[in-house]
Every structure is written in structure tokens, then in C-alpha cells.
Design an enzyme around this catalytic site. Structure first.
Site, PDB file in Angstrom:
ATOM      1  N   LYS A  92      -0.862 -18.818 -28.182  1.00  0.00           N
ATOM      2  CA  LYS A  92       0.533 -18.737 -27.726  1.00  0.00           C
ATOM      3  C   LYS A  92       1.334 -19.934 -28.244  1.00  0.00           C
ATOM      4  O   LYS A  92       0.752 -20.917 -28.718  1.00  0.00           O
ATOM      5  CB  LYS A  92       0.565 -18.708 -26.195  1.00  0.00           C
ATOM      6  CG  LYS A  92      -0.019 -19.961 -25.547  1.00  0.00           C
ATOM      7  CD  LYS A  92      -0.144 -19.838 -24.036  1.00  0.00           C
ATOM      8  CE  LYS A  92      -0.795 -21.073 -23.448  1.00  0.00           C
ATOM      9  NZ  LYS A  92      -1.024 -20.959 -22.006  1.00  0.00           N
TER      10      LYS A  92
ATOM     11  N   ARG B 189       1.133 -18.963  -9.440  1.00  0.00           N
ATOM     12  CA  ARG B 189       2.004 -18.657 -10.576  1.00  0.00           C
ATOM     13  C   ARG B 189       2.107 -17.141 -10.740  1.00  0.00           C
ATOM     14  O   ARG B 189       3.105 -16.543 -10.405  1.00  0.00           O
ATOM     15  CB  ARG B 189       1.481 -19.342 -11.850  1.00  0.00           C
ATOM     16  CG  ARG B 189       2.427 -19.246 -13.023  1.00  0.00           C
ATOM     17  CD  ARG B 189       2.040 -20.144 -14.178  1.00  0.00           C
ATOM     18  NE  ARG B 189       0.807 -19.740 -14.865  1.00  0.00           N
ATOM     19  CZ  ARG B 189       0.339 -20.351 -15.943  1.00  0.00           C
ATOM     20  NH1 ARG B 189       0.959 -21.390 -16.450  1.00  0.00           N
ATOM     21  NH2 ARG B 189      -0.773 -19.934 -16.509  1.00  0.00           N
TER      22      ARG B 189
ATOM     23  N   HIS C 280      -6.719 -18.354 -13.217  1.00  0.00           N
ATOM     24  CA  HIS C 280      -6.358 -19.515 -14.042  1.00  0.00           C
ATOM     25  C   HIS C 280      -6.426 -20.789 -13.202  1.00  0.00           C
ATOM     26  O   HIS C 280      -5.946 -20.828 -12.075  1.00  0.00           O
ATOM     27  CB  HIS C 280      -4.947 -19.325 -14.615  1.00  0.00           C
ATOM     28  CG  HIS C 280      -4.574 -20.341 -15.650  1.00  0.00           C
ATOM     29  ND1 HIS C 280      -5.265 -20.480 -16.828  1.00  0.00           N
ATOM     30  CD2 HIS C 280      -3.590 -21.265 -15.685  1.00  0.00           C
ATOM     31  CE1 HIS C 280      -4.714 -21.454 -17.544  1.00  0.00           C
ATOM     32  NE2 HIS C 280      -3.697 -21.953 -16.872  1.00  0.00           N
TER      33      HIS C 280
ATOM     34  N   ARG D 180     -11.304 -19.194 -22.380  1.00  0.00           N
ATOM     35  CA  ARG D 180      -9.991 -19.106 -23.025  1.00  0.00           C
ATOM     36  C   ARG D 180      -9.519 -20.487 -23.487  1.00  0.00           C
ATOM     37  O   ARG D 180      -8.597 -21.070 -22.908  1.00  0.00           O
ATOM     38  CB  ARG D 180      -8.955 -18.536 -22.039  1.00  0.00           C
ATOM     39  CG  ARG D 180      -9.329 -17.209 -21.391  1.00  0.00           C
ATOM     40  CD  ARG D 180      -8.143 -16.625 -20.634  1.00  0.00           C
ATOM     41  NE  ARG D 180      -7.596 -17.530 -19.633  1.00  0.00           N
ATOM     42  CZ  ARG D 180      -7.888 -17.517 -18.334  1.00  0.00           C
ATOM     43  NH1 ARG D 180      -8.738 -16.617 -17.846  1.00  0.00           N
ATOM     44  NH2 ARG D 180      -7.340 -18.390 -17.518  1.00  0.00           N
TER      45      ARG D 180
ATOM     46  N   TYR E 119      22.592 -44.603 -33.565  1.00  0.00           N
ATOM     47  CA  TYR E 119      23.512 -44.283 -32.463  1.00  0.00           C
ATOM     48  C   TYR E 119      23.312 -45.216 -31.272  1.00  0.00           C
ATOM     49  O   TYR E 119      22.173 -45.534 -30.913  1.00  0.00           O
ATOM     50  CB  TYR E 119      23.258 -42.855 -31.972  1.00  0.00           C
ATOM     51  CG  TYR E 119      23.715 -41.772 -32.919  1.00  0.00           C
ATOM     52  CD1 TYR E 119      25.042 -41.662 -33.309  1.00  0.00           C
ATOM     53  CD2 TYR E 119      22.795 -40.840 -33.391  1.00  0.00           C
ATOM     54  CE1 TYR E 119      25.450 -40.642 -34.165  1.00  0.00           C
ATOM     55  CE2 TYR E 119      23.201 -39.813 -34.245  1.00  0.00           C
ATOM     56  CZ  TYR E 119      24.522 -39.724 -34.621  1.00  0.00           C
ATOM     57  OH  TYR E 119      24.920 -38.722 -35.453  1.00  0.00           O
TER      58      TYR E 119
ATOM     59  N   CYS F 245      17.688 -39.732 -34.280  1.00  0.00           N
ATOM     60  CA  CYS F 245      18.832 -38.843 -34.478  1.00  0.00           C
ATOM     61  C   CYS F 245      18.333 -37.390 -34.553  1.00  0.00           C
ATOM     62  O   CYS F 245      17.141 -37.141 -34.469  1.00  0.00           O
ATOM     63  CB  CYS F 245      19.564 -39.184 -35.774  1.00  0.00           C
ATOM     64  SG  CYS F 245      19.995 -40.918 -35.941  1.00  0.00           S
TER      65      CYS F 245
ATOM     66  N   ASP G 216      18.242 -35.432 -37.134  1.00  0.00           N
ATOM     67  CA  ASP G 216      17.548 -35.108 -38.382  1.00  0.00           C
ATOM     68  C   ASP G 216      16.898 -36.307 -39.069  1.00  0.00           C
ATOM     69  O   ASP G 216      16.284 -36.146 -40.111  1.00  0.00           O
ATOM     70  CB  ASP G 216      18.547 -34.498 -39.384  1.00  0.00           C
ATOM     71  CG  ASP G 216      19.444 -33.484 -38.721  1.00  0.00           C
ATOM     72  OD1 ASP G 216      18.912 -32.478 -38.244  1.00  0.00           O
ATOM     73  OD2 ASP G 216      20.670 -33.737 -38.642  1.00  0.00           O
TER      74      ASP G 216
HETATM   75  C1  PLP Z   1      -2.406 -21.459 -21.948  1.00  0.00           C
HETATM   76  C2  PLP Z   1      -3.471 -20.745 -21.268  1.00  0.00           C
HETATM   77  C3  PLP Z   1      -4.823 -21.034 -21.542  1.00  0.00           C
HETATM   78  C4  PLP Z   1      -5.266 -22.180 -22.429  1.00  0.00           C
HETATM   79  O1  PLP Z   1      -5.122 -23.399 -21.723  1.00  0.00           O
HETATM   80  P1  PLP Z   1      -5.604 -24.785 -22.373  1.00  0.00           P
HETATM   81  O2  PLP Z   1      -5.440 -25.769 -21.278  1.00  0.00           O
HETATM   82  O3  PLP Z   1      -4.695 -25.048 -23.511  1.00  0.00           O
HETATM   83  O4  PLP Z   1      -7.008 -24.587 -22.808  1.00  0.00           O
HETATM   84  C5  PLP Z   1      -5.786 -20.233 -20.952  1.00  0.00           C
HETATM   85  N1  PLP Z   1      -5.440 -19.229 -20.125  1.00  0.00           N
HETATM   86  C6  PLP Z   1      -4.153 -18.931 -19.817  1.00  0.00           C
HETATM   87  C7  PLP Z   1      -3.844 -17.811 -18.882  1.00  0.00           C
HETATM   88  C8  PLP Z   1      -3.127 -19.687 -20.365  1.00  0.00           C
HETATM   89  O5  PLP Z   1      -1.856 -19.407 -20.053  1.00  0.00           O
END
Ligand code: PLP
Length: 380
Positions: free
Chosen positions: A47, A145, A174, A230, A274, A321, A323
Site C-alpha cells: 500500500k 479501527r 490487526h 503481513r 525563507y 523550500c 523545491d
Molecule cells: C499496513 C498494514 C500492515 C503492515 O504493517 P507494517 O507495520 O508496515 O508491517 C499489515 N496489515 C494491515 C491491515 C495494514 O494496514
């Protein structure tokens, strides 16, 4: 090397400010994770533009390395992967809108069902399309969440038995802080998840793929590996937090570099950039580098960050800045077009995502995902 995000220019003429990704290092990180988790499957989390490394190129490399599946946050990310010809299973973690469901199904994507309502909508859409939708149920065990609360999960599990056009391939949760030194909450989450999973045994039903471990869980809670892990941040060679155990050896795969675009001597008491926040009481050599907060080099790095030029670390002078930045060489030397390392290694020196995060008051995840798409990605 090949320039990916810019087909207007050849490798020599693309912007000097670029991200270089070592695909070999990504595959070594994946191999190290695999060795650590044994028989558990691995879903590569790609992602947010693969944590800044480039969505399609990273996903293609992961598939080439035989990863079991890919994970993304958004439908749009998954569709881009399908359009790039990737046929591996893709789970979309995020919440879904009703109107998106047929798009998921048409692209053969795996949906997250976080509630009975959403599960029914998926079932109905699949039914009217005359197909079966692949779904992972999402259980909230203490993140608050997305997902049905663990104490109500049985209702979702029961409903999924009635949904005739849905194949429940997986069930997941999660962790909120599996990367912390104190794992009390993570252990509670895992216990709650295992309790939810006992439903299948109780009813002599086949258990879908069980998964909960992100990078923190992979590194610190082997009992959380279950059927699938994951990994996100650790795939990219970065540990999820400073206190997290480093039980798998990984290395960063990304270098963010630019070059010296301009050289000058700044006289004493002549403020730079700046807001005139920086000046020297003696004449110094200052170079200008074409990167800024418009590229994702945080403005919070003003007067804080260091870069590497000719194997030496030098501080950013004055405000970042949009850029450009200015770098104080003091009496050091640098010439037009010398390489400038913003993130990565040169010689014995290294600037890490953790360094940038500490200077900017954030976490390495945000440093990486913040690198703007206007910075070309180059792969080798
Ligand atoms: C982003 C995400 C992960 C990966 O998390 P890390 O801490 O980067 O390993 C795994 N599962 C879900 C549902 C996530 O949103």
C-alpha cells in the site's frame, strides 16, 4: 537500471532528485522473513506506493519471488496492480463503499468484510453477478479501527455461513502495538483473536486462513504468525520502531539522492532561505540542492537534517523550500553535479529513515510514504 515513473526522459536526463530502489535487497528481505516465519504464508504489503518504493515495480518483484499474496489499503491500488498484469491474490484492507463492490469482483480482488451489513452487500452483489466473491472477515481485537468487535464476531461468522455467494477465504485482525517494548496489549489482542477462531473448531467447520501479524508481530510474537503474516515496513528493510526486537536481519532498499545544483560562498551575517532563520558569523561555502517539501522532504527538517556529500555529513542551512534546500559545507568541497544523499549510504556515512524521522518529529513510515510521486523511481 531502468527509470520507471518517467517515460518522457531517458535515464541520463531524468531529474537528478530520484529514488533508487535495490530490488535484490527487497527480495533478500522477503527471504529473511520467510525463513523466520516457517510454514506461514507471506502477504507482501504494498500500500501507499509500496511505502514510497513504487507500487507496481515492487509488487512485480514480490510476485517474481513467489510471494503468496499482496495487500493494499485501497481499491484503486489493487486495480492499478491488475491493470499492470499482476494476477496474484490481492487483499484490500480498507473499508468498502457499496458501489465499489462490483469493481472488486470484476478485478478478482479479495474484499475485507468488517461487518454483517457489508458482508450482505457483497453477497448480494456477487449473487446478481452470478459469481462467488472472495472475502476475509475482519475482527477488531483492540485497535478500534475497522472490523467487528471480537465479542460480537460470532454473529459475523454465523452470517458468513449463510452467505452463499461469498467464499470466506480468511479471517484477520490487526495489532495496535506489536512493535512496542511492552507486549501486554498485543498478547491480549492475540488471545481475543484465538477465542474468536475457536468458533470453527466448536462447530467442526474448516478454519479460514488466520492472520494478525504485521512487522511488529512477525519480529516479536512468533505465536502470532498463524497461517499468514503481513509484513509492510520490514519488507523495505526498516524496523517498525526503535524498541522493537530485531529478530530478522533486514536492510533498507531505498536511496533518495539528488545533486549539487549551485555553489556559492555566503558572507558572514547573510541569512539563508525563507524567514532568514540561519546565518553564519563567518564566510562559508553553501550549495543548493533541488529537493524540497514539494517532494516530501519535510519542512520540519529545516536547520535539523544532514545530507551526505563526498562522504561527509553536512547540515541543511535555513528553511526547506518547496523545491530546494541549502546545505552548509563550511570549508568542505563540492562541485556542481556532485551526488547528494538525502536518505541512504555513501562511503562510510549513512542517513537512515529513522534519522530523518527523528529530525522531523515523525516515524520512518511517514518519511518513506511521504516521498512524492514527482520524484522518479529508478530500479536496479
Ligand atoms: C499496513 C498494514 C500492515 C503492515 O504493517 P507494517 O507495520 O508496515 O508491517 C499489515 N496489515 C494491515 C491491515 C495494514 O494496514
Amino acid at each position: 537500471m531502468s527509470a520507471a515513473s518517467s517515460n518522457l526522459f531517458d535515464d541520463e536526463s531524468i531529474r537528478p532528485t530520484r529514488v533508487e530502489v535495490d530490488l535484490g535487497q527487497l527480495s533478500r528481505n522477503l527471504a529473511a522473513i520467510r525463513a523466520h516465519v516457517g510454514s506461514a504464508k507471506v502477504m507482501a504489503v504494498v500500500k501507499a506506493n509500496a511505502y514510497g518504493h513504487g507500487l507496481v515495480a515492487v509488487a512485480q518483484e514480490m510476485v517474481r519471488c513467489g510471494v503468496d499474496s499482496l495487500g493494499v489499503a485501497l481499491l484503486e491500488e489493487a486495480v492499478i496492480l491488475r491493470q499492470a498484469g499482476i494476477t496474484a491474490p490481492i487483499l484490500v484492507f480498507g473499508g468498502i463503499a457499496e458501489t465499489q463492490i462490483p469493481i472488486f469482483i470484476r478485478h478478482d480482488l479479495t474484499l475485507t468484510a468488517p461487518s454483517i451489513d457489508k458482508l450482505r452487500l457483497i453477497d448480494n452483489a456477487a449473487s446478481s453477478m452470478g459469481v462467488t466473491a472472495r472475502v476475509h472477515l475482519k475482527v477488531d481485537t483492540g485497535m478500534e479501527r475497522l472490523g467487528i468487535h471480537h465479542y460480537s464476531a460470532e454473529k459475523l461468522q454465523q452470517a458468513s455461513l449463510q452467505a452463499k455467494h461469498v467464499q470466506v477465504e480468511g479471517i484477520y485482525s490487526h495489532f495496535a502495538n506489536a512493535d512496542a517494548a511492552d507486549l501486554t496489549h498485543a498478547r491480549t489482542q492475540l488471545e481475543r483473536f484465538l477465542e474468536v477462531l475457536s468458533f470453527y473448531e466448536k462447530h467442526s467447520l474448516p478454519t479460514p486462513l488466520r492472520h494478525i501479524a504485521n512487522s511488529g508481530g512477525i519480529l516479536q510474537l512468533p505465536e502470532s504468525h498463524l497461517d499468514l503474516v503481513r509484513p509492510g515496513i520490514m519488507l523495505y528493510g526498516v524496523y517498525p520502531s526503535e524498541e522493537c526486537a530485531r529478530s530478522v536481519l533486514i536492510q533498507p532498499a531505498l536511496t533518495w539522492k539528488s545533486h549539487v545544483a549551485y555553489f556559492k560562498v555566503v558572507q558572514s551575517n547573510s541569512p539563508v532561505s525563507y524567514g532568514s532563520t540561519w546565518e553564519s558569523d563567518h564566510a562559508v561555502r553553501v550549495v543548493t540542492v533541488p529537493v524540497g517539501y514539494g517532494d516530501g522532504y519535510f519542512r520540519a527538517l529545516s536547520n535539523k537534517a544532514e545530507v551526505i556529500i563526498r562522504g561527509q555529513r553536512h547540515p541543511v542551512a535555513g528553511r526547506v523550500c518547496m523545491d530546494q534546500i541549502m546545505v552548509n559545507l563550511e570549508w568542505g568541497t563540492a562541485y556542481y553535479r556532485d551526488e547528494v544523499i538525502l536518505l541512504g549510504k555513501q562511503g562510510k556515512q549513512q542517513v537512515t529513515a529513522e534519522d530523518l524521522a527523528n529530525w522531523a518529529g515523525t516515524i520512518p513510515y511517514e518519511v518513506l510514504t511521504n516521498i512524492n510521486t514527482r520524484v522518479p523511481r529508478v530500479y536496479y
